[in-house]
Design a protein around this motif. Structure first.
Motif, PDB file in Angstrom:
ATOM      1  N   TYR A 137       0.858  -1.178   0.000  1.00 16.09           N
ATOM      2  CA  TYR A 137       0.000   0.000   0.000  1.00 16.09           C
ATOM      3  C   TYR A 137       0.897   1.232   0.000  1.00 16.09           C
ATOM      4  O   TYR A 137       1.028   1.925   1.007  1.00 16.09           O
ATOM      5  N   ILE A 138       1.541   1.491  -1.111  1.00 18.88           N
ATOM      6  CA  ILE A 138       2.536   2.552  -1.213  1.00 18.88           C
ATOM      7  C   ILE A 138       2.208   3.421  -2.429  1.00 18.88           C
ATOM      8  O   ILE A 138       1.926   2.905  -3.509  1.00 18.88           O
ATOM      9  N   LYS A 139       2.276   4.730  -2.230  1.00 15.17           N
ATOM     10  CA  LYS A 139       2.070   5.677  -3.322  1.00 15.17           C
ATOM     11  C   LYS A 139       3.434   6.156  -3.818  1.00 15.17           C
ATOM     12  O   LYS A 139       4.271   6.587  -3.029  1.00 15.17           O
ATOM     13  N   TYR A 140       3.646   6.076  -5.126  1.00 16.90           N
ATOM     14  CA  TYR A 140       4.918   6.480  -5.710  1.00 16.90           C
ATOM     15  C   TYR A 140       4.817   7.928  -6.185  1.00 16.90           C
ATOM     16  O   TYR A 140       3.929   8.281  -6.958  1.00 16.90           O
ATOM     17  N   PHE A 141       5.761   8.759  -5.704  1.00 18.92           N
ATOM     18  CA  PHE A 141       5.759  10.178  -6.024  1.00 18.92           C
ATOM     19  C   PHE A 141       6.723  10.478  -7.166  1.00 18.92           C
ATOM     20  O   PHE A 141       7.685   9.741  -7.411  1.00 18.92           O
ATOM     21  N   SER A 142       6.472  11.597  -7.822  1.00 22.39           N
ATOM     22  CA  SER A 142       7.419  12.171  -8.773  1.00 22.39           C
ATOM     23  C   SER A 142       7.834  13.540  -8.244  1.00 22.39           C
ATOM     24  O   SER A 142       7.353  13.987  -7.197  1.00 22.39           O
ATOM     25  N   ASP A 143       8.694  14.229  -8.987  1.00 24.44           N
ATOM     26  CA  ASP A 143       9.115  15.558  -8.546  1.00 24.44           C
ATOM     27  C   ASP A 143       7.973  16.571  -8.597  1.00 24.44           C
ATOM     28  O   ASP A 143       8.012  17.600  -7.912  1.00 24.44           O
ATOM     29  N   LYS A 144       6.923  16.272  -9.359  1.00 28.75           N
ATOM     30  CA  LYS A 144       5.801  17.201  -9.497  1.00 28.75           C
ATOM     31  C   LYS A 144       4.665  16.917  -8.517  1.00 28.75           C
ATOM     32  O   LYS A 144       3.834  17.785  -8.273  1.00 28.75           O
ATOM     33  N   THR A 145       4.612  15.716  -7.961  1.00 25.27           N
ATOM     34  CA  THR A 145       3.468  15.340  -7.121  1.00 25.27           C
ATOM     35  C   THR A 145       3.774  15.279  -5.633  1.00 25.27           C
ATOM     36  O   THR A 145       2.860  15.353  -4.825  1.00 25.27           O
ATOM     37  N   ILE A 146       5.044  15.156  -5.248  1.00 24.69           N
ATOM     38  CA  ILE A 146       5.359  14.900  -3.845  1.00 24.69           C
ATOM     39  C   ILE A 146       4.934  16.051  -2.940  1.00 24.69           C
ATOM     40  O   ILE A 146       4.327  15.830  -1.880  1.00 24.69           O
ATOM     41  N   ASP A 147       5.185  17.296  -3.339  1.00 27.66           N
ATOM     42  CA  ASP A 147       4.835  18.437  -2.479  1.00 27.66           C
ATOM     43  C   ASP A 147       3.326  18.560  -2.307  1.00 27.66           C
ATOM     44  O   ASP A 147       2.831  18.800  -1.189  1.00 27.66           O
ATOM     45  N   ASP A 148       2.577  18.388  -3.389  1.00 27.44           N
ATOM     46  CA  ASP A 148       1.120  18.509  -3.315  1.00 27.44           C
ATOM     47  C   ASP A 148       0.518  17.438  -2.422  1.00 27.44           C
ATOM     48  O   ASP A 148      -0.394  17.713  -1.633  1.00 27.44           O
ATOM     49  N   GLU A 149       1.021  16.221  -2.533  1.00 27.56           N
ATOM     50  CA  GLU A 149       0.468  15.132  -1.736  1.00 27.56           C
ATOM     51  C   GLU A 149       0.762  15.307  -0.252  1.00 27.56           C
ATOM     52  O   GLU A 149      -0.091  15.046   0.594  1.00 27.56           O
ATOM     53  N   LEU A 150       1.959  15.764   0.075  1.00 30.14           N
ATOM     54  CA  LEU A 150       2.325  15.926   1.481  1.00 30.14           C
ATOM     55  C   LEU A 150       1.553  17.057   2.151  1.00 30.14           C
ATOM     56  O   LEU A 150       1.322  17.028   3.364  1.00 30.14           O
ATOM     57  N   GLU A 151       1.150  18.067   1.364  1.00 29.14           N
ATOM     58  CA  GLU A 151       0.463  19.232   1.920  1.00 29.14           C
ATOM     59  C   GLU A 151      -1.043  19.214   1.682  1.00 29.14           C
ATOM     60  O   GLU A 151      -1.734  20.140   2.094  1.00 29.14           O
ATOM     61  N   VAL A 221      11.606   9.273   6.001  1.00 28.74           N
ATOM     62  CA  VAL A 221      11.289  10.584   6.572  1.00 28.74           C
ATOM     63  C   VAL A 221       9.814  10.615   6.950  1.00 28.74           C
ATOM     64  O   VAL A 221       8.955  10.216   6.158  1.00 28.74           O
ATOM     65  N   LEU A 222       9.537  11.087   8.178  1.00 21.76           N
ATOM     66  CA  LEU A 222       8.170  11.225   8.670  1.00 21.76           C
ATOM     67  C   LEU A 222       7.717  12.661   8.478  1.00 21.76           C
ATOM     68  O   LEU A 222       8.374  13.597   8.938  1.00 21.76           O
ATOM     69  N   PHE A 223       6.573  12.835   7.793  1.00 18.17           N
ATOM     70  CA  PHE A 223       6.013  14.159   7.540  1.00 18.17           C
ATOM     71  C   PHE A 223       4.658  14.277   8.227  1.00 18.17           C
ATOM     72  O   PHE A 223       3.827  13.369   8.140  1.00 18.17           O
ATOM     73  N   GLN A 224       4.448  15.402   8.893  1.00 16.80           N
ATOM     74  CA  GLN A 224       3.144  15.731   9.476  1.00 16.80           C
ATOM     75  C   GLN A 224       2.823  17.175   9.111  1.00 16.80           C
ATOM     76  O   GLN A 224       3.622  18.077   9.370  1.00 16.80           O
ATOM     77  N   GLY A 225       1.660  17.373   8.516  1.00 18.25           N
ATOM     78  CA  GLY A 225       1.288  18.705   8.057  1.00 18.25           C
ATOM     79  C   GLY A 225       2.186  19.207   6.949  1.00 18.25           C
ATOM     80  O   GLY A 225       2.378  20.415   6.806  1.00 18.25           O
ATOM     81  N   GLY A 226       2.759  18.295   6.179  1.00 21.61           N
ATOM     82  CA  GLY A 226       3.642  18.674   5.088  1.00 21.61           C
ATOM     83  C   GLY A 226       5.048  19.022   5.507  1.00 21.61           C
ATOM     84  O   GLY A 226       5.875  19.393   4.665  1.00 21.61           O
ATOM     85  N   LYS A 227       5.368  18.910   6.819  1.00 21.56           N
ATOM     86  CA  LYS A 227       6.696  19.272   7.317  1.00 21.56           C
ATOM     87  C   LYS A 227       7.394  18.050   7.893  1.00 21.56           C
ATOM     88  O   LYS A 227       6.764  17.177   8.478  1.00 21.56           O
ATOM     89  N   GLU A 228       8.709  18.030   7.726  1.00 13.79           N
ATOM     90  CA  GLU A 228       9.496  16.913   8.232  1.00 13.79           C
ATOM     91  C   GLU A 228       9.545  16.934   9.754  1.00 13.79           C
ATOM     92  O   GLU A 228       9.825  17.959  10.370  1.00 13.79           O
ATOM     93  N   VAL A 229       9.276  15.775  10.361  1.00 12.91           N
ATOM     94  CA  VAL A 229       9.312  15.635  11.815  1.00 12.91           C
ATOM     95  C   VAL A 229      10.559  14.874  12.251  1.00 12.91           C
ATOM     96  O   VAL A 229      11.232  15.249  13.210  1.00 12.91           O
ATOM     97  N   MET A 230      10.893  13.798  11.551  1.00 20.18           N
ATOM     98  CA  MET A 230      12.086  13.018  11.872  1.00 20.18           C
ATOM     99  C   MET A 230      12.488  12.214  10.652  1.00 20.18           C
ATOM    100  O   MET A 230      11.708  12.028   9.727  1.00 20.18           O
TER     101      MET A 230
END
Length: 310
Positions: A137-151, A221-230
Motif C-alpha cells: 500500500y505505497i504511493k509512488y511520487f514524482s518531482d511534481k506530485t510529492i509536495d502537493d500530496e504531502l500538503e 522521513v516522517l512528515f506531518q502537516g507537510g513538514k518533516e518531523v524526523m
C-alpha cells in the motif's frame, strides 16, 4: 546456538528462498560464485591446473586457497550480522564469493583471472537483480506530485522512503517497507516512495544524498502537516549517515508506528462520520405533509346559521 539460529531461520524461509533462487539472475550468480571450486574439483579439468601442494595433487586446494576461503567465510559472517532479509544474506554470500573467485583465479592463472573479471563486469552491466513485486500500500511520487500530496491534508501523516533503484540496500529494504505498509496503512497514516536517483531535484530539496559514500540510501522521513518531523538514518555534520539498521522492529519503535496507527484510525472514523453527515446534507429535507382543509357544503352552512339564531 550461534549456528543453530541462522539454520532454523533458513529452513523456515526455505519455500520462499527456493522460488526466489530459481530466477535467472540468481541462478547465474550462483554458478559464478562456485566457478573456482567447480574447476578445481572437476576431473579432467583440474589435472591441467598448477598447484603448490607438496603432493602435487592439482585437484585439491592448497593451503593458500584454503586460507582465502576461510577469510571469505569470516567476512560473510560479519556482514550477515547486519543483514535483515534472506535476500541480503544470499546477496552478501554471492558478492564476496565473486571477489574470492577473482583473487583465486588471478593467483592460479592471470589469463583465467582476466577472463573471470571480464565476465563479472559484463554480468554486472547487463543483469540487474529483480525488483520487489509483491503486495503493498505505497504511493509512488514524482518531482511534481510529492509536495502537493504531502500538503494536501494536514491531518494525514506520511512516511516516505527516498530510494534509488541501483542501490542494493534499497532493493533489500523494499519487502520490509511493503510489509509495514500492509500492516499500518490507513486514511490518516500513509506510505510513499520517491526515486531520487531519477528525480535529482527532490534529492536536493529534501537533503538526501545519492552518493554511495554518504550511506543515506534508503532514507525514511516522517512528515506531518507537510513538514518533516524526523528521519532515519540521521546525518552528521559531515553529511554521512549515522549507522542505523533498517529492521521492521527498529522502524516500528523509532517512528512509534503503533501509537501513530491508533491515532490515525480515530481520524479515519471521524472522517467517515463527517462524510456521512455531508452526504445527508446534500439531500434537501422532506417537507411535512399538510392536512387538507375540509370544504364546508351549503347544507352545513344553513345548519350553522340556524344554530346561531337559536
Amino acid at each position: 546456538m550461534a549456528l543453530l539460529t541462522p539454520l532454523l531461520a533458513f529452513l523456515y524461509h526455505l519455500p520462499h528462498v527456493y522460488k526466489w533462487l530459481l530466477r535467472p539472475y540468481y541462478v547465474a550468480s550462483l554458478f559464478m560464485s562456485v566457478a573456482f571450486v567447480a574447476i578445481r574439483k572437476t576431473p579432467g579439468v583440474c589435472d591441467h591446473l598448477s598447484t603448490q601442494r607438496e603432493d602435487g595433487n592439482s585437484c585439491d586446494f592448497d593451503w593458500r586457497e584454503v586460507e582465502i576461503l576461510m577469510f571469505l567465510s569470516a567476512i560473510v559472517m560479519m556482514k550477515n550480522r547486519r543483514a535483515i532479509t534472506v535476500e541480503q544474506h544470499v546477496g552478501n554470500i554471492i558478492l564476496f564469493s565473486k571477489v574470492a573467485n577473482v583473487i583465486l583465479f588471478f593467483r592460479l592463472d592471470i589469463r583465467l583471472g582476466l577472463l573471470y573479471l571480464t565476465l563479472c563486469i559484463v554480468f554486472l552491466m547487463t543483469c540487474k537483480p529483480p525488483l520487489y513485486m509483491g503486495p503493498e500500500y505505497i504511493k509512488y511520487f514524482s518531482d511534481k506530485t510529492i509536495d502537493d500530496e504531502l500538503e494536501r491534508d494536514g491531518r494525514v501523516t506520511w512516511i516516505v522512503e527516498f530510494f534509488a533503484n541501483w542501490s542494493p540496500e534499497c532493493q533489500s529494504f523494499a519487502s520490509v517497507y511493503a510489509d509495514l505498509s500492509l500492516k499500518y496503512n490507513c486514511a490518516g497514516l500513509k506510505f510513499g516512495k520517491v526515486d531520487i536517483g531519477r528525480y535529482g531535484e527532490v534529492s536536493k530539496k529534501y537533503k538526501v544524498s545519492t552518493s554511495p559514500l554518504s550511506k543515506q540510501l534508503p532514507s525514511l522521513v516522517l512528515f506531518q502537516g507537510g513538514k518533516e518531523v524526523m528521519r532515519r538514518p540521521q546525518v552528521d555534520k559531515k553529511g554521512r549517515a549515522v549507522s542505523w539498521t533498517f529492521t521492521e522492529e527498529n522502524i516500528i519503535r523509532e517512528f512509534n508506528l503503533n501509537e501513530l496507527y491508533q491515532k490515525s484510525k480515530k481520524l479515519s472514523k471521524s472522517k467517515g462520520a463527517a462524510g456521512d453527515k455531508a452526504a445527508l446534507s446534500q439531500f434537501p429535507p422532506v417537507p411535512e405533509e399538510e392536512e387538507p382543509e375540509q370544504e364546508v357544503g351549503g347544507a352545513q352552512e344553513e345548519e350553522l346559521e340556524s344554530k346561531k339564531d337559536k
